[in-house]
Design an enzyme around this catalytic site. Structure first.
Site, PDB file in Angstrom:
ATOM      1  N   ASP A 132     -14.849 -48.355  42.281  1.00 24.28           N
ATOM      2  CA  ASP A 132     -14.998 -49.357  41.176  1.00 24.28           C
ATOM      3  C   ASP A 132     -15.304 -50.642  41.600  1.00 24.28           C
ATOM      4  O   ASP A 132     -15.134 -51.675  41.365  1.00 24.28           O
ATOM      5  CB  ASP A 132     -13.881 -49.503  40.250  1.00 24.28           C
ATOM      6  CG  ASP A 132     -14.019 -50.408  38.982  1.00 24.28           C
ATOM      7  OD1 ASP A 132     -15.424 -50.476  38.522  1.00 24.28           O
ATOM      8  OD2 ASP A 132     -13.198 -50.834  38.338  1.00 24.28           O
TER       9      ASP A 132
ATOM     10  N   ARG B 142     -17.297 -57.329  44.669  1.00 19.78           N
ATOM     11  CA  ARG B 142     -16.018 -56.952  44.552  1.00 19.78           C
ATOM     12  C   ARG B 142     -15.519 -56.502  45.810  1.00 19.78           C
ATOM     13  O   ARG B 142     -14.144 -56.062  46.147  1.00 19.78           O
ATOM     14  CB  ARG B 142     -15.661 -55.773  43.532  1.00 19.78           C
ATOM     15  CG  ARG B 142     -15.546 -56.714  42.273  1.00 19.78           C
ATOM     16  CD  ARG B 142     -15.321 -55.820  40.961  1.00 19.78           C
ATOM     17  NE  ARG B 142     -14.183 -55.051  41.111  1.00 19.78           N
ATOM     18  CZ  ARG B 142     -13.702 -54.382  39.819  1.00 19.78           C
ATOM     19  NH1 ARG B 142     -14.405 -54.430  38.753  1.00 19.78           N
ATOM     20  NH2 ARG B 142     -12.623 -53.684  39.808  1.00 19.78           N
TER      21      ARG B 142
ATOM     22  N   GLU C  80     -17.180 -47.978  32.178  1.00 20.48           N
ATOM     23  CA  GLU C  80     -16.039 -46.907  31.978  1.00 20.48           C
ATOM     24  C   GLU C  80     -15.995 -45.913  31.207  1.00 20.48           C
ATOM     25  O   GLU C  80     -14.987 -45.100  30.590  1.00 20.48           O
ATOM     26  CB  GLU C  80     -14.755 -47.758  31.707  1.00 20.48           C
ATOM     27  CG  GLU C  80     -14.258 -48.517  33.169  1.00 20.48           C
ATOM     28  CD  GLU C  80     -15.134 -49.381  33.831  1.00 20.48           C
ATOM     29  OE1 GLU C  80     -16.052 -50.418  33.139  1.00 20.48           O
ATOM     30  OE2 GLU C  80     -15.413 -49.165  34.976  1.00 20.48           O
TER      31      GLU C  80
ATOM     32  N   SER D 209     -22.762 -53.425  28.683  1.00 16.59           N
ATOM     33  CA  SER D 209     -21.559 -52.869  29.582  1.00 16.59           C
ATOM     34  C   SER D 209     -21.175 -51.637  28.935  1.00 16.59           C
ATOM     35  O   SER D 209     -21.813 -51.104  27.978  1.00 16.59           O
ATOM     36  CB  SER D 209     -20.503 -53.726  29.173  1.00 16.59           C
ATOM     37  OG  SER D 209     -20.841 -55.164  29.381  1.00 16.59           O
TER      38      SER D 209
ATOM     39  N   THR E  10     -21.200 -57.941  26.867  1.00 16.73           N
ATOM     40  CA  THR E  10     -20.125 -58.819  27.277  1.00 16.73           C
ATOM     41  C   THR E  10     -21.057 -59.904  28.114  1.00 16.73           C
ATOM     42  O   THR E  10     -20.473 -60.934  28.166  1.00 16.73           O
ATOM     43  CB  THR E  10     -19.106 -58.535  28.031  1.00 16.73           C
ATOM     44  OG1 THR E  10     -19.681 -57.785  29.232  1.00 16.73           O
ATOM     45  CG2 THR E  10     -18.242 -57.456  27.448  1.00 16.73           C
TER      46      THR E  10
ATOM     47  N   ARG F 289     -19.570 -63.661  27.719  1.00 17.30           N
ATOM     48  CA  ARG F 289     -19.697 -64.842  28.864  1.00 17.30           C
ATOM     49  C   ARG F 289     -20.944 -65.918  28.570  1.00 17.30           C
ATOM     50  O   ARG F 289     -21.247 -66.485  29.273  1.00 17.30           O
ATOM     51  CB  ARG F 289     -20.090 -63.917  30.147  1.00 17.30           C
ATOM     52  CG  ARG F 289     -19.318 -62.877  30.308  1.00 17.30           C
ATOM     53  CD  ARG F 289     -19.170 -62.628  31.672  1.00 17.30           C
ATOM     54  NE  ARG F 289     -17.791 -61.774  31.814  1.00 17.30           N
ATOM     55  CZ  ARG F 289     -17.733 -60.817  31.514  1.00 17.30           C
ATOM     56  NH1 ARG F 289     -18.333 -59.756  31.147  1.00 17.30           N
ATOM     57  NH2 ARG F 289     -16.267 -60.116  31.857  1.00 17.30           N
TER      58      ARG F 289
ATOM     59  N   ASN G  92     -20.445 -50.666  38.546  1.00 12.36           N
ATOM     60  CA  ASN G  92     -19.905 -49.472  39.357  1.00 12.36           C
ATOM     61  C   ASN G  92     -20.552 -48.270  38.640  1.00 12.36           C
ATOM     62  O   ASN G  92     -21.088 -47.949  37.676  1.00 12.36           O
ATOM     63  CB  ASN G  92     -18.365 -49.392  39.086  1.00 12.36           C
ATOM     64  CG  ASN G  92     -18.033 -49.272  37.684  1.00 12.36           C
ATOM     65  OD1 ASN G  92     -17.962 -50.422  37.172  1.00 12.36           O
ATOM     66  ND2 ASN G  92     -17.836 -48.237  37.152  1.00 12.36           N
TER      67      ASN G  92
ATOM     68  N   TRP H 227     -23.280 -56.613  33.795  1.00  9.87           N
ATOM     69  CA  TRP H 227     -22.131 -57.407  33.333  1.00  9.87           C
ATOM     70  C   TRP H 227     -22.558 -58.989  33.207  1.00  9.87           C
ATOM     71  O   TRP H 227     -21.789 -59.609  32.646  1.00  9.87           O
ATOM     72  CB  TRP H 227     -20.990 -57.314  34.284  1.00  9.87           C
ATOM     73  CG  TRP H 227     -20.202 -56.067  34.434  1.00  9.87           C
ATOM     74  CD1 TRP H 227     -20.173 -55.263  35.430  1.00  9.87           C
ATOM     75  CD2 TRP H 227     -19.294 -55.604  33.308  1.00  9.87           C
ATOM     76  NE1 TRP H 227     -19.396 -54.103  35.015  1.00  9.87           N
ATOM     77  CE2 TRP H 227     -18.657 -54.507  33.783  1.00  9.87           C
ATOM     78  CE3 TRP H 227     -18.751 -56.176  32.377  1.00  9.87           C
ATOM     79  CZ2 TRP H 227     -17.660 -53.835  33.289  1.00  9.87           C
ATOM     80  CZ3 TRP H 227     -18.064 -55.355  31.390  1.00  9.87           C
ATOM     81  CH2 TRP H 227     -17.309 -54.296  31.917  1.00  9.87           C
TER      82      TRP H 227
END
Ligand SMILES: [Cu+2]
Length: 688
Positions: A314, A341, A203, A200, A185, A141, A271, A253
């Protein structure tokens, strides 16, 4: 939540003594520090424009009256860097003294003459193409700069500094190992001799943190973990006697913001992990999905605000925080905002983390097996995307935001990159509006058991969009004084994942679309004033700069693996004196979930990651005779599965590069399938 690296403590003590004795009291890079604290003018020196992340440029040569004349001043292809299906190009180019610096999804860096686009130097990262722990597209990014260096994080979890003049690496500091699930990222932030980097891996069962490095040497000054260790503040929001908090995600992030007067650095944590399985982590799970303020020099905790308690949807907080000053009820206030989100903008007082406009804790539906939180924060004001899903054929249950789910799929909105994901949100002090990109998408949420294995995907469920369900977006001006919609556009494609926008004193908002168009809108009214086809998915936030008295607007156009924007390797720069016209439009992204393309007959092999499209099955739709055996072969770089969408009734399991698995179809029917780690990959087998 702060934790010094024990081995570094003696070094730090020595350094701090040295600091007292020999280091001058002035800043290491007074010019960059001044630019970072000033309104953005001719240079764009950090990801968010300056320390506020407002992405507001004071340049106004291009304005609402003349923007129609805007044309391409130059377009440069970056030699194929990051131009493939696994990549997203989301970086904001930086500009300083007529030179532009841009980083691609492969962590390759290019310096360009900002007036002409000529490549001055290039750095090829050579990162391992087998990195298997990238969540959602290979992406970087952006960069930071200071002390004659450029700073960035790599997907292999190193933070790198390089000489701005030559592209030669000055230092490289490993933050973690990608093999253990960690990647970087986000664009880092530089200020006053310190480089701040997020990490990051939410997950992959990692422990989120902000890392502060010495800009000169790359030495790690401190780490501030976003998940509390045993006995630390917040540890009582995790089950006692377990180590869930050590792999509970809450990664960073995006680029922090910083208020030098208050001495605080701000960011949001993403998340919880495992994403969809809350059964084993009873409690609010701090500091997942939270806004956090730390002392900028030491990393010491100051305040936090959790946007979503015990997140099982998430519902990342992934967009950069934005600092702004405002007047409410006649009182000057210091604000901070972040678009989540969930579809809401969370607006707080940045001195203490308390809501500025109002956020109510309200009771929410309960799913005892998931240990759902009793209440959730509801901001006063409007959401920018729908927060309820409709029932669709083949599904029994649909719900609104915070609906519970277990092993039977429940349709919920917002979802799957819904609302505002990584895309930044600019703020204009002229209009007082935040400009919020959103993704509209329904997902079927399901939870399943998943054992934690170091470096493996650890999500405990899935949320695939139902076959045939529509996907689109919104672009919304939110009034910062009321958190209500000032104006809103429906957009044909999802724009909350990558893209983003930038606002100027010329009264314009610039933003890209995944179908290749770049738009200029009237910042006050939303009226579209200009549109230009770049030829590649325009999914990065634009930046604004000036060289030799001429204003430019630049945007990286390289597509986006999440929005489906066509991939590429281009940077465009526009000006009023520009001569370049638009290119042919690239293939537009899909606006309906499910496998696309023609149905192929007479084929019994499906390849994953073929033809440079990492996240795909090819052919994605096949027709076979009853009793046929279909072979799934992974020819991509990453691990993939083919897993029946319906109740996971058949599954190839995890296939590494070169791996194959066969599935025999003994009953006629229509079988849709997805890749479990990448549930936006769809395939179909029609058995007759
Ligand atoms: Cu996959």
């Amino acid at each position: 939540m702060r934790c010094h690296n024990q081995r570094l403590v003696p070094v730090l003590m020595t350094l701090s003594l040295l600091f007292l004795v020999v280091m001058p009291v002035w800043a290491a890079d007074p010019e960059i520090d001044r630019l970072l604290q000033s309104p953005v003018g001719k240079d764009w020196v950090t990801n968010g424009g300056n320390l506020t992340n407002q992405r507001y440029s004071t340049l106004k040569q291009i304005d609402t009256s003349n923007v129609k004349q805007l044309k391409g001043a130059w377009m440069t292809r970056l030699k194929g860097s990051g131009a493939a299906g696994k990549y997203s190009f989301e970086a904001s180019p930086l500009v300083k003294d007529g030179v532009m610096y841009v980083i691609t999804g492969n962590d390759d860096v290019f310096a360009l003459r900002a007036k002409t686009g000529e490549i001055l130097w290039e750095y090829w990262s050579g990162i391992d193409q087998q990195i298997s722990t990238v969540c959602c597209g290979w992406v970087n990014r952006g960069l930071a700069m200071g002390e004659g260096l450029l700073f960035f994080g790599q997907l292999d979890a190193n933070v790198v500094a390089m000489d701005m003049k030559t592209g030669k690496v000055a230092w490289k500091t490993p933050i973690e190992k990608w093999e253990n699930g960690y990647t970087i990222t986000s664009a880092p932030l530089y200020f006053d001799g310190i480089v701040y980097s997020g990490i990051s891996g939410g997950e992959f069962g990692v422990r989120g943190r902000l890392t502060a490095l010495d800009a000169k040497t790359g030495a790690i000054l401190w780490r501030s973990y976003t998940l509390p260790g045993p006995g630390e503040f917040g540890s009582d929001t995790w089950p006692p006697g377990t180590d869930h908090a050590m792999r509970g995600g809450a990664t960073i992030w995006n680029t922090p913001a910083l208020d030098p007067e208050l001495g605080l650095v701000y960011f949001v944590a993403g998340n919880c992990g495992p994403d969809y399985d809350g059964a084993s982590r009873e409690g609010d799970n701090l500091f997942c999905a939270s806004m956090i303020a730390l002392k900028a020099k030491t990393g010491e905790y100051v305040w936090h605000f959790q946007q979503v308690h015990h997140d099982i949807w998430d519902y990342d907080a992934a967009s950069p925080v934005v600092l702004f000053d405002t007047v409410i009820n006649g009182q000057p206030r210091k604000g901070i905002a972040e678009a989540g989100r969930t579809g809401w903008v969370y607006i707080l007082d940045r001195t203490n983390g308390k809501p500025l406009i109002g956020i109510e804790e309200r009771p929410v539906p309960q799913e005892p097996r998931q240990k759902t939180a009793k209440t959730q924060p509801y901001p006063v004001g409007d959401a920018t995307v729908p927060q309820c899903a409709d029932v669709l054929p083949g599904y029994d249950k649909a719900g609104c935001i915070f609906a519970g789910f277990w092993e039977t799929p429940v349709l919920i909105q917002p979802s799957g990159g819904g609302g505002t994901n990584w895309a930044p949100v600019p703020y204009s002090p002229d209009t007082g509006y935040f400009y919020v990109p959103g993704t509209v998408r329904t997902s079927a949420f399901t939870r399943y058991d998943k054992k934690y294995v170091l470096g493996k995907r650890y999500t405990g469920g899935t949320q695939a969009a139902p076959i045939g369900s529509p996907m689109s977006g919104t672009f919304t001006a939110i009034d910062s004084k009321t958190n209500k919609i000032a104006w809103q556009h429906k957009t044909p494609y999802r724009i909350g994942t990558g893209g983003g926008s930038t606002v100027t004193a010329g009264g314009l908002v610039f933003r890209g679309e995944p179908d290749g168009n770049v738009l200029a809108l009237d910042a006050k009214t939303g009226e579209e004033l200009w549109r230009f086809q770049t030829g590649f998915g325009a999914d990065a936030p634009p930046v604004v700069y000036e060289v030799d008295g001429e204003q430019y607007v630049a945007i990286a156009t390289g597509g986006n693996q999440q929005s489906g924007g066509a991939y590429g390797d281009a940077v465009w720069s526009f000006s009023l004196k520009g001569q370049l016209g638009p290119l042919w439009p690239p293939p537009p992204p899909s606006s309906v979930a499910g496998p696309g393309g023609p149905i192929t007959t007479g084929v019994d092999t499906v390849k994953m990651g073929d033809r440079n499209v990492e996240y795909s099955f090819f052919p994605s739709r096949i027709r076979v005779k009853v009793g046929s055996t279909v072979t799934f072969t992974n020819v991509g770089d990453l691990n993939h599965t083919a897993t029946a969408l319906e109740k996971r009734e058949w599954d190839t399991g995890d296939l590494a590069k070169g791996g194959s698995q066969t599935i025999t179809f003994s009953q006629p029917g229509n079988y849709y399938y997805i890749c479990t780690p990448h549930p936006w990959m769809y395939g179909q087998v029609i058995v007759e």
